[in-house]
Design a protein around this motif. Structure first.
Motif, PDB file in Angstrom:
ATOM      1  N   ALA A 160       1.031  -0.943   0.281  1.00 39.65           N
ATOM      2  CA  ALA A 160       0.501  -0.453   0.823  1.00 39.65           C
ATOM      3  C   ALA A 160       0.765   1.603  -0.264  1.00 39.65           C
ATOM      4  O   ALA A 160       0.553   1.887  -0.711  1.00 39.65           O
ATOM      5  N   GLU A 161       1.718   1.367   0.866  1.00 38.86           N
ATOM      6  CA  GLU A 161       2.869   2.313   0.754  1.00 38.86           C
ATOM      7  C   GLU A 161       3.469   2.675  -0.678  1.00 38.86           C
ATOM      8  O   GLU A 161       3.800   3.917  -0.991  1.00 38.86           O
ATOM      9  N   GLN A 162       3.924   1.230  -0.538  1.00 36.45           N
ATOM     10  CA  GLN A 162       4.383   1.614  -2.416  1.00 36.45           C
ATOM     11  C   GLN A 162       3.527   2.061  -3.264  1.00 36.45           C
ATOM     12  O   GLN A 162       4.043   3.284  -4.182  1.00 36.45           O
ATOM     13  N   LEU A 163       2.002   1.899  -3.521  1.00 37.34           N
ATOM     14  CA  LEU A 163       0.878   2.473  -4.689  1.00 37.34           C
ATOM     15  C   LEU A 163       1.186   3.554  -3.711  1.00 37.34           C
ATOM     16  O   LEU A 163       1.060   4.549  -5.710  1.00 37.34           O
ATOM     17  N   VAL A 164       1.219   3.704  -3.064  1.00 31.74           N
ATOM     18  CA  VAL A 164       1.190   5.476  -3.197  1.00 31.74           C
ATOM     19  C   VAL A 164       1.844   6.310  -2.933  1.00 31.74           C
ATOM     20  O   VAL A 164       1.471   7.512  -4.206  1.00 31.74           O
ATOM     21  N   LYS A 165       3.658   5.858  -3.300  1.00 33.39           N
ATOM     22  CA  LYS A 165       4.164   6.648  -3.982  1.00 33.39           C
ATOM     23  C   LYS A 165       4.218   6.454  -4.529  1.00 33.39           C
ATOM     24  O   LYS A 165       4.446   7.857  -5.958  1.00 33.39           O
ATOM     25  N   GLN A 166       3.904   5.581  -6.241  1.00 37.70           N
ATOM     26  CA  GLN A 166       3.872   6.027  -7.702  1.00 37.70           C
ATOM     27  C   GLN A 166       2.576   6.264  -7.352  1.00 37.70           C
ATOM     28  O   GLN A 166       2.331   7.224  -9.387  1.00 37.70           O
ATOM     29  N   LEU A 167       1.442   6.142  -7.376  1.00 39.07           N
ATOM     30  CA  LEU A 167       0.041   7.511  -7.299  1.00 39.07           C
ATOM     31  C   LEU A 167       0.687   8.907  -7.545  1.00 39.07           C
ATOM     32  O   LEU A 167       0.287   9.472  -8.568  1.00 39.07           O
ATOM     33  N   ARG A 168       1.812   9.315  -6.802  1.00 42.30           N
ATOM     34  CA  ARG A 168       2.477  11.076  -5.919  1.00 42.30           C
ATOM     35  C   ARG A 168       3.368  10.591  -7.128  1.00 42.30           C
ATOM     36  O   ARG A 168       3.590  12.026  -7.773  1.00 42.30           O
TER      37      ARG A 168
END
Length: 511
Positions: free
Chosen positions: A113-121
């Motif tokens: 989840a944390e990594q997907l948030v980074k990629q969204l940003r």
């Protein structure tokens, strides 16, 4: 040498006919350990080869999860978050695996989840956003992952994306807005953890307020349907979701929405779409409007801004779903607000429509909601003029019928409304009560063993009011309700026993 071999395999796997030979040769399982390499070129070619060989092969994909590919993919996203080629390979792999239950379970044990948030940003292209959205949409089907996604801040990032796209007229941006709103729905609905709802309420409130704050008042209300046209669905949607859980937020948030013109914008939108328009947007707007009418601070604000009259005007719509929602909104406005009840109860056109709807057999929902609104007006009103107006509109007989509804809640609403109206002006209601055989209906409720204790209790409360009329007291005596009340004195419900005792005392003139 190994890097070159992985590169060759990744190129060979582009050919559909070469995939099966690669599988039969066991090359997939040979490539898996290479995903633990620290050589970025090796990771790139091995990842591509595995992805191409296993594409659209569910059996092989399940095998990949089983042998532990998920932690390797998350590690690549974590350690090489700035490497576009590696991130692309890892995201494509997750995109292909995310629908598998086994993959979701494995992912729930990671910090994906944390990594997907980074990629969204970090995402700059529509293609990258769409891939991440697809992965998130699949993961949101899993409750454990859903909580992780919310805790990691996915809703906040989605809000930021919506704000960034504000003002854009590009079709691609509209698709992203739709995908983001769908994702918020998936995150909110069906979650078993209460904190999901609360956190999303705050996020949606923030997003809605920020979007609307950027809409300058000087642009005029017509701009709602020009510059804001692509964003109307999401603004309405976010408002609706926020309001559904508004009790978790402060009254300040609610007032802020009024200050920004949310309610009037919703009404503007509905007025323009009375005859035609996107029904999903209409329903979202109506749900938002109805939810905003719940908090006390909202009711006062709506009354001060004349919103009741605008809602009444919208009732001209011939759309049953719209009529149903609008009636519910007016009922919520009247709840606990004598001023609102008085405004509604002295509008002859509204009362005429309500009485008409009370007997509509084709739309039971509208019929029920119209009855409930009439009951709410009487219940919360304190004016003789309103009682007289409802009597003149021939609405009393419908409330008497409502006392025999199959729904106990509606029965109680009708009984309480009639009791309060009787306390205000029994003389005006007396003839209607006799014509509609209210006394006989109440006796049947008391005799029926299937009547709930709450309904029996409220029926006797109304009887006490009716005893103040000589004619109605005579009917009560003639119907031998005294005997029934005496039997109820041994009822299993203490409340019923107490009320039966009090009613008997009033009937006998002991109080």
């Amino acid at each position: 040498c190994a890097v070159k071999a992985a590169h060759v395999l990744s190129e060979i796997a582009k050919n559909e006919e070469m995939k099966n030979p690669c599988v039969e040769a066991g090359l997939v399982l040979t490539l898996i350990p290479l995903l633990e390499s620290t050589d970025q070129e090796m990771l790139l070619h091995a990842g591509r080869a595995i992805g191409r060989i296993c594409y659209n092969n569910r059996g092989l994909q399940e095998e990949l999860v089983k042998v532990g590919v998920i932690p390797s993919l998350v590690r690549i996203l974590t350690d090489y978050a700035e490497s576009e080629p590696l991130v692309h390979v890892a995201l494509l792999a997750l995109y292909n695996l995310a629908d598998l239950d086994s993959a979701k379970e494995a992912l729930s044990m990671t910090k994906v989840a944390e990594q997907l948030v980074k990629q969204l940003r970090r995402a700059k292209s529509h293609e990258r956003l769409e891939i991440v959205f697809e992965i998130l949409q699949a993961l949101a089907e899993n409750d454990a992952l859903k909580v992780q996604l919310v805790d990691a801040g996915v809703p906040e990032v989605l809000s930021e994306i919506l704000l960034r796209l504000h003002g854009s007229s590009q079709a691609e941006d509209a698709c992203i807005v739709k995908a983001a709103s769908d994702l918020i729905v998936s995150l909110l609905l069906g979650g078993k953890k209460g904190n999901i709802t609360g956190q999303l309420a705050k996020t949606n409130a923030k997003a809605t307020v920020l979007i609307l704050a950027r809409h300058e008042p000087s642009q005029g209300k017509d701009s709602l349907n020009s510059e804001f046209a692509p964003f109307i669905p999401i603004i309405v949607f976010l408002t609706s979701l926020t309001c559904l859980v508004l009790h978790l937020s402060s009254d300040g948030n609610c007032l802020r929405m009024f200050q920004l013109g949310v309610v009037h914008q919703l009404l503007d939108l509905l007025e323009k779409q009375v005859q035609s328009g996107d029904t999903s947007v209409q329903q979202a707007a109506l749900s938002a409007l109805q939810s905003l009418a719940v908090p006390v601070v909202s009711k006062v604000q709506m009354l001060e801004e004349g919103i009741v009259e605008r809602i009444e005007a919208l009732l001209r719509s011939e759309s049953p779903p719209m009529q149903f929602k609008l009636l519910g909104t007016l009922r919520m406005l009247a709840d606990g607000q004598a001023d609102a009840a008085e405004i509604l109860g002295q509008d002859p056109q509204l009362l005429s429509r309500l009485v008409q709807w009370c007997s509509v057999s084709d739309h039971s929902g509208i019929c029920g909601e119209a009855n409930r609104l009439l009951a709410s007006i009487l219940h919360h009103n304190r004016s003789q003029e309103v009682v007289k107006a409802i009597q003149a509109a021939q609405g009393v007989k419908h409330l008497v019928s409502m006392t025999t509804s199959e729904h106990a809640a509606m029965q109680i609403e009708a009984l309480n409304a009639l009791a309060i109206a009787s306390a205000i002006d029994l003389e005006t209601l007396e003839e209607s009560f006799k014509e509609s055989q209210l006394v006989q209906s109440l006796h049947k409720l008391l005799l029926d063993d299937n009547t709930s204790p709450e309904v029996k209790y409220n029926s006797m409360g109304l009887l006490c009011r009716l005893l103040n009329s000589g004619d109605l007291r005579q009917e009560i005596e003639e119907d031998k309700i005294r005997d029934t009340l005496e039997r109820l004195c041994s009822h299993s419900s203490a409340d019923v026993v107490k009320e039966a005792t009090i009613t008997l005392q009033v009937l006998r003139g002991e109080t």
